[in-house]
Design a protein around this motif. Structure first.
Motif, PDB file in Angstrom:
ATOM      1  N   ASN A 164       1.891   9.512  -5.649  1.00  0.00           N
ATOM      2  CA  ASN A 164       2.461  10.842  -5.367  1.00  0.00           C
ATOM      3  C   ASN A 164       3.461  11.250  -6.443  1.00  0.00           C
ATOM      4  O   ASN A 164       3.487  12.390  -6.878  1.00  0.00           O
ATOM      5  CB  ASN A 164       3.184  10.854  -4.013  1.00  0.00           C
ATOM      6  N   ARG A 165       4.296  10.265  -6.853  1.00  0.00           N
ATOM      7  CA  ARG A 165       5.320  10.536  -7.865  1.00  0.00           C
ATOM      8  C   ARG A 165       4.656  10.973  -9.177  1.00  0.00           C
ATOM      9  O   ARG A 165       5.025  11.956  -9.788  1.00  0.00           O
ATOM     10  CB  ARG A 165       6.163   9.274  -8.093  1.00  0.00           C
ATOM     11  N   GLN A 166       3.614  10.189  -9.560  1.00  0.00           N
ATOM     12  CA  GLN A 166       2.881  10.502 -10.801  1.00  0.00           C
ATOM     13  C   GLN A 166       2.290  11.909 -10.730  1.00  0.00           C
ATOM     14  O   GLN A 166       2.317  12.665 -11.686  1.00  0.00           O
ATOM     15  CB  GLN A 166       1.725   9.502 -11.017  1.00  0.00           C
ATOM     16  N   HIS A 167       1.737  12.210  -9.538  1.00  0.00           N
ATOM     17  CA  HIS A 167       1.085  13.494  -9.327  1.00  0.00           C
ATOM     18  C   HIS A 167       2.095  14.633  -9.475  1.00  0.00           C
ATOM     19  O   HIS A 167       1.836  15.629 -10.154  1.00  0.00           O
ATOM     20  CB  HIS A 167       0.463  13.492  -7.933  1.00  0.00           C
ATOM     21  N   HIS A 168       3.293  14.449  -8.866  1.00  0.00           N
ATOM     22  CA  HIS A 168       4.334  15.467  -8.988  1.00  0.00           C
ATOM     23  C   HIS A 168       4.779  15.629 -10.438  1.00  0.00           C
ATOM     24  O   HIS A 168       5.031  16.744 -10.900  1.00  0.00           O
ATOM     25  CB  HIS A 168       5.529  15.117  -8.094  1.00  0.00           C
ATOM     26  N   LEU A 169       4.871  14.471 -11.123  1.00  0.00           N
ATOM     27  CA  LEU A 169       5.254  14.520 -12.535  1.00  0.00           C
ATOM     28  C   LEU A 169       4.250  15.346 -13.323  1.00  0.00           C
ATOM     29  O   LEU A 169       4.617  16.173 -14.152  1.00  0.00           O
ATOM     30  CB  LEU A 169       5.278  13.096 -13.110  1.00  0.00           C
ATOM     31  N   GLU A 170       2.930  15.105 -13.048  1.00  0.00           N
ATOM     32  CA  GLU A 170       1.875  15.841 -13.755  1.00  0.00           C
ATOM     33  C   GLU A 170       2.029  17.336 -13.532  1.00  0.00           C
ATOM     34  O   GLU A 170       1.911  18.126 -14.458  1.00  0.00           O
ATOM     35  CB  GLU A 170       0.498  15.406 -13.244  1.00  0.00           C
ATOM     36  N   ILE A 171       2.290  17.702 -12.256  1.00  0.00           N
ATOM     37  CA  ILE A 171       2.441  19.123 -11.938  1.00  0.00           C
ATOM     38  C   ILE A 171       3.674  19.696 -12.629  1.00  0.00           C
ATOM     39  O   ILE A 171       3.635  20.795 -13.179  1.00  0.00           O
ATOM     40  CB  ILE A 171       2.516  19.331 -10.411  1.00  0.00           C
ATOM     41  N   GLU A 172       4.774  18.913 -12.614  1.00  0.00           N
ATOM     42  CA  GLU A 172       6.000  19.361 -13.270  1.00  0.00           C
ATOM     43  C   GLU A 172       5.763  19.591 -14.750  1.00  0.00           C
ATOM     44  O   GLU A 172       6.158  20.606 -15.321  1.00  0.00           O
ATOM     45  CB  GLU A 172       7.074  18.288 -13.093  1.00  0.00           C
ATOM     46  N   GLN A 173       5.055  18.599 -15.373  1.00  0.00           N
ATOM     47  CA  GLN A 173       4.765  18.709 -16.808  1.00  0.00           C
ATOM     48  C   GLN A 173       3.910  19.934 -17.089  1.00  0.00           C
ATOM     49  O   GLN A 173       4.112  20.635 -18.073  1.00  0.00           O
ATOM     50  CB  GLN A 173       4.013  17.469 -17.293  1.00  0.00           C
ATOM     51  N   LEU A 174       2.937  20.178 -16.192  1.00  0.00           N
ATOM     52  CA  LEU A 174       2.028  21.318 -16.375  1.00  0.00           C
ATOM     53  C   LEU A 174       2.814  22.623 -16.431  1.00  0.00           C
ATOM     54  O   LEU A 174       2.633  23.428 -17.345  1.00  0.00           O
ATOM     55  CB  LEU A 174       1.012  21.354 -15.227  1.00  0.00           C
ATOM     56  N   ILE A 178       0.843  -1.208   0.000  1.00  0.00           N
ATOM     57  CA  ILE A 178       0.000   0.000   0.000  1.00  0.00           C
ATOM     58  C   ILE A 178       0.878   1.258   0.000  1.00  0.00           C
ATOM     59  O   ILE A 178       0.630   2.206  -0.735  1.00  0.00           O
ATOM     60  CB  ILE A 178      -0.965   0.002   1.208  1.00  0.00           C
ATOM     61  N   GLY A 179       1.937   1.228   0.817  1.00  0.00           N
ATOM     62  CA  GLY A 179       2.851   2.370   0.896  1.00  0.00           C
ATOM     63  C   GLY A 179       3.501   2.645  -0.458  1.00  0.00           C
ATOM     64  O   GLY A 179       3.588   3.795  -0.888  1.00  0.00           O
ATOM     65  N   ALA A 180       3.945   1.547  -1.131  1.00  0.00           N
ATOM     66  CA  ALA A 180       4.600   1.717  -2.436  1.00  0.00           C
ATOM     67  C   ALA A 180       3.610   2.297  -3.450  1.00  0.00           C
ATOM     68  O   ALA A 180       3.975   3.163  -4.257  1.00  0.00           O
ATOM     69  CB  ALA A 180       5.132   0.375  -2.927  1.00  0.00           C
ATOM     70  N   GLN A 181       2.349   1.816  -3.374  1.00  0.00           N
ATOM     71  CA  GLN A 181       1.341   2.326  -4.327  1.00  0.00           C
ATOM     72  C   GLN A 181       1.109   3.817  -4.086  1.00  0.00           C
ATOM     73  O   GLN A 181       0.986   4.605  -5.027  1.00  0.00           O
ATOM     74  CB  GLN A 181       0.009   1.587  -4.163  1.00  0.00           C
ATOM     75  N   ARG A 182       1.064   4.197  -2.793  1.00  0.00           N
ATOM     76  CA  ARG A 182       0.825   5.608  -2.471  1.00  0.00           C
ATOM     77  C   ARG A 182       1.989   6.478  -2.974  1.00  0.00           C
ATOM     78  O   ARG A 182       1.786   7.524  -3.562  1.00  0.00           O
ATOM     79  CB  ARG A 182       0.645   5.781  -0.967  1.00  0.00           C
TER      80      ARG A 182
END
Ligand code: CMP
Length: 220
Positions: free
Chosen positions: A73-83, A65-69
């Motif tokens: 989070n990583r994906q989310h940061h990537l999305e923000i970075e890309q934005l 569960i921790g790894a999935q979270r």
């Protein structure tokens, strides 16, 4: 049973099964608990390994569960970075606002030749180009816009009708911000509204200049 399609014997059998299960279930559960206690009292090492096995299992589940979270989070940061990489404009607002934008945007795709905006229509949304390219069709001119640009802001800012056709000239991934969300977001982030307004003003002036140039060329 309710349709009366089952024979009397069948109904009796089901009833008997239900009564048996209702009676036996609590006994079985109580019995298993007692049996477990007896076994663990007799062989205490078993209890330890049983508990450890469950503990290990829970730990493994927790780490998954921790790894999935973390991955989310990583994906989310990537999305923000890309934005902010694609639209430097959004670097002017904090990360909370950038996250909010990601939630407000509706993705839309367009194929070459698709008219995304039609002159004279009411403006109901603004568009950000994630990838691909469009052309703004002015009277005697075309303005190309590529990834990182936006369009459709003028009608939203002024409440007037669309000032030009906008046509996709490539396969496009667009992020759409609807009028209501645009108004709400821009009222909370005046610095962003100012940046969009100043771009709209530049474009308006450019269009006036083009028009004048065309008129003087026609006159000449
Ligand atoms: P809007 O008038 O809502 O719809 C048409 C859009 O075309 C307009 O908003 C601008 O976003 C865009 N547009 C108009 N003129 C120009 C220009 N000179 N350069 C780039 N985009 C423009």
């Amino acid at each position: 049973i309710s349709l009366g399609l089952m024979s009397r014997e069948g109904q009796d059998l089901i009833l008997a099964g239900a009564i048996l299960s209702i009676t036996l279930n609590p006994l079985v559960f109580a019995g298993i608990e007692k049996l477990q206690k007896l076994v663990f009292a007799r062989w205490p090492r078993l209890e330890h390994s049983y508990g450890m096995a469950r503990h290990d299992h829970l730990c493994r589940e927790l780490s998954v569960i921790g790894a999935q979270r973390e991955e989310r989070n990583r994906q989310h940061h990537l999305e923000i970075e890309q934005l902010t990489e694609t639209f430097p404009l959004f670097a002017a607002v904090d990360e909370n606002a950038q996250e909010e934008l990601l939630l407000l945007f509706r993705p839309r795709s367009a194929s070459p030749g698709d008219r995304v905006i039609r002159t004279g229509d009411r403006g109901d949304s603004m568009y950000f180009i994630s990838s691909g390219a469009v052309e703004v069709k002015l009277e005697d001119d075309e303005v190309p816009l590529g990834a990182g640009s936006f369009f459709g802001e003028m009608a939203l800012l002024t409440g007037a009708r669309r000032t030009a056709d906008v046509v996709a000239v490539d396969f496009c991934q667009l992020l759409v911000l609807e009028r209501r969300d645009f108004n709400l977001f821009m009222s909370r982030h005046p610095q962003l509204r100012a940046a969009v307004s100043s771009m709209a003003q530049e474009r308006r002036e450019m269009n006036v200049m083009r028009q004048r140039r065309d008129q003087s060329l026609d006159a000449g």
